[in-house]
Design an enzyme around this catalytic site. Structure first.
Site, PDB file in Angstrom:
ATOM      1  N   ARG A  48       0.850  -1.209   0.000  1.00 18.98           N
ATOM      2  CA  ARG A  48       0.000   0.000   0.000  1.00 18.98           C
ATOM      3  C   ARG A  48       0.878   1.249   0.000  1.00 18.98           C
ATOM      4  O   ARG A  48       0.566   2.247  -0.641  1.00 18.98           O
ATOM      5  CB  ARG A  48      -0.949   0.012   1.214  1.00 18.98           C
ATOM      6  CG  ARG A  48      -1.687   1.351   1.360  1.00 18.98           C
ATOM      7  CD  ARG A  48      -3.038   1.258   2.050  1.00 18.98           C
ATOM      8  NE  ARG A  48      -3.043   0.480   3.262  1.00 18.98           N
ATOM      9  CZ  ARG A  48      -2.491   0.877   4.421  1.00 18.98           C
ATOM     10  NH1 ARG A  48      -1.904   2.033   4.519  1.00 18.98           N
ATOM     11  NH2 ARG A  48      -2.546   0.092   5.474  1.00 18.98           N
ATOM     12  N   LYS A 198      -7.298   4.886 -20.567  1.00 15.17           N
ATOM     13  CA  LYS A 198      -7.467   5.282 -21.973  1.00 15.17           C
ATOM     14  C   LYS A 198      -6.159   5.092 -22.741  1.00 15.17           C
ATOM     15  O   LYS A 198      -5.646   3.998 -22.768  1.00 15.17           O
ATOM     16  CB  LYS A 198      -7.965   6.734 -22.027  1.00 15.17           C
ATOM     17  CG  LYS A 198      -9.081   7.059 -21.038  1.00 15.17           C
ATOM     18  CD  LYS A 198     -10.424   6.429 -21.418  1.00 15.17           C
ATOM     19  CE  LYS A 198     -11.441   6.505 -20.293  1.00 15.17           C
ATOM     20  NZ  LYS A 198     -11.774   7.849 -19.847  1.00 15.17           N
TER      21      LYS A 198
END
Ligand code: PLP
Length: 398
Positions: A48, A198
């Site tokens: 993390r 994207k």
């Protein structure tokens, strides 16, 4: 090391510093790292907080984004969540009225709860932006060109004005549509973010977001939130994004070529086409003044919702899909898909045509793409083919 290495070379670079000289970055699929002793934690202890595969990705991103530091998180919207946590209760925020739908949704949610005071304005009008800013404006959210309306924001002019008059206002820029290949937004803004879902990844097989900054305090604050909330990108997704990035330059070059050709072809048939690479675009010169290319998303109107539906459903190569940036070509009707969450009244206010078709152009052979669209246009009745000529059939009925 070659001086001033071009971004086309940087994206391909496979440097990874591996102990065994692996040609491809190793994947550290581990959540924990053994400590040398109870007190010496070493560079990594828990994924993390940090992971070597994520570090490699972030170093590469920082180079191509011309940033001091870049962070990889779980989605484009995850970036926005991290960035908005830098705000305090009731802070004044300005946002464009034609931003990505998800951005609009999260900012409005915060506004309704009283977490921020939000003003949505037309950021394509620089005078309106100047008038709306106050001493208390803490953040401004900009995006250019917008999608699917392809409206251009004068980022350099707005940035210059804010830096001269309101230096405490952080400028946040969503660069998903142009990628770091076409513009280095950090020359104009304080925090840049992109949906790596994207173009950066380019294959529609992971969700990811990247955030970049130059200021040390901002960098520190962003890291605090990412570590505290645990939205850092998972190691395997970092590894896939590292792979995707290698072909960013070559993919995007072909996508842009194809998009420009399709935009010109559709305009020649007689459709109203929105693409910043067309000289008929009212902001063609403005866009060109601060971007090195035009991207690969365009939209056009048919004048008929029924015809638009038939065109979308009649293509074979173009897939009916939300999102963009994939190597495959996609077709959609924003009002029925990505922008359906905006109610019909607001869509009308923003002059979002209900018959609008959006094309997100991939890397296929351009002749095949033209042929695919042509047969669908003809079958829908929007165009008639006489000999070799395509004749636009007008209809007044929406
Ligand atoms: C897709 C998109 C986002 C959101 O990114 P996700 O990865 O889908 O969360 C933000 N801004 C723009 C301009 C986008 O196109």
């Amino acid at each position: 090391m070659v001086k001033n290495t071009s971004i086309n070379t940087l994206v391909v670079s496979s440097y990874n510093g591996d102990q065994h000289n692996a040609s491809v970055a190793p994947l550290y699929q581990t959540t924990t790292f053994k400590q040398n002793s109870l007190t010496d934690m070493g560079e990594y202890d828990y994924t993390r907080s940090g992971n070597p595969t994520r570090t490699l990705l972030e170093q590469k991103l920082a180079k191509i984004m011309k940033a001091e530091k870049a962070y990889a998180v779980t989605s484009g919207m995850g970036c926005l969540d991290v960035i908005t946590r830098l705000l305090g209760p009731g802070d004044e925020v300005i946002a464009g009225d034609d931003l990505y739908g998800g951005t609009h949704r999260l900012l409005t949610f915060m506004h309704k709860k009283g977490a921020i005071k939000l003003k949505h304005i037309d950021t394509t009008n620089t005078e309106v932006v100047k008038k709306t800013l106050t001493k208390n404006t803490k953040m401004i959210f900009l995006e250019s060109p917008t999608n699917p309306l392809i409206k251009v924001v004068d980022l350099p002019a707005i940035s210059k004005f804010i830096r001269a008059n309101y230096p405490n206002c952080l400028i946040v820029f969503d660069n998903t549509m142009m990628t770091p290949l076409l513009i280095s937004p950090l020359d104009y803004c304080d925090i840049q973010y992109e949906s790596a879902t994207k173009y950066l990844n380019g294959h529609h097989d992971i969700m990811a977001g990247v955030i970049a900054a130059r200021d040390p305090k901002i960098i520190q604050d962003l890291y605090f939130v990412i570590n505290a909330t645990g939205c850092g990108l998972a190691p395997f997704d970092c590894w896939l994004l590292l792979r995707g990035l290698k072909t960013l330059s070559i993919r995007f070059e072909r996508q842009q070529q194809n998009a420009l050709k399709l935009a010109e072809w559709l305009e020649k048939i007689g459709f109203k086409v929105r693409f910043p690479g067309l000289k008929s675009h009212p902001q063609y010169a403005l866009h060109k003044s601060f971007n090195k290319g035009f991207g690969a998303v365009l939209s056009f109107e048919t004048g008929s919702i029924k015809q638009s539906e038939a065109i979308c459903e009649g293509t074979a190569i173009f897939g009916v899909t939300v999102s963009f940036g994939c190597v495959n070509s996609l077709i959609s009707m924003p009002c029925k898909m990505s922008h359906a969450s905006i109610d019909a009244k607001t869509r009308a206010e923003r002059a979002l045509p209900e018959d609008l078709i959006r094309l997100c152009v991939g890397i296929e052979d351009i002749d095949d793409l033209v042929q695919d669209l042509e047969q669908s246009l003809v079958n829908s009745g929007a165009v008639k083919k006489v000999g070799n000529q395509l004749i636009r059939q007008y209809t007044s009925k929406l």
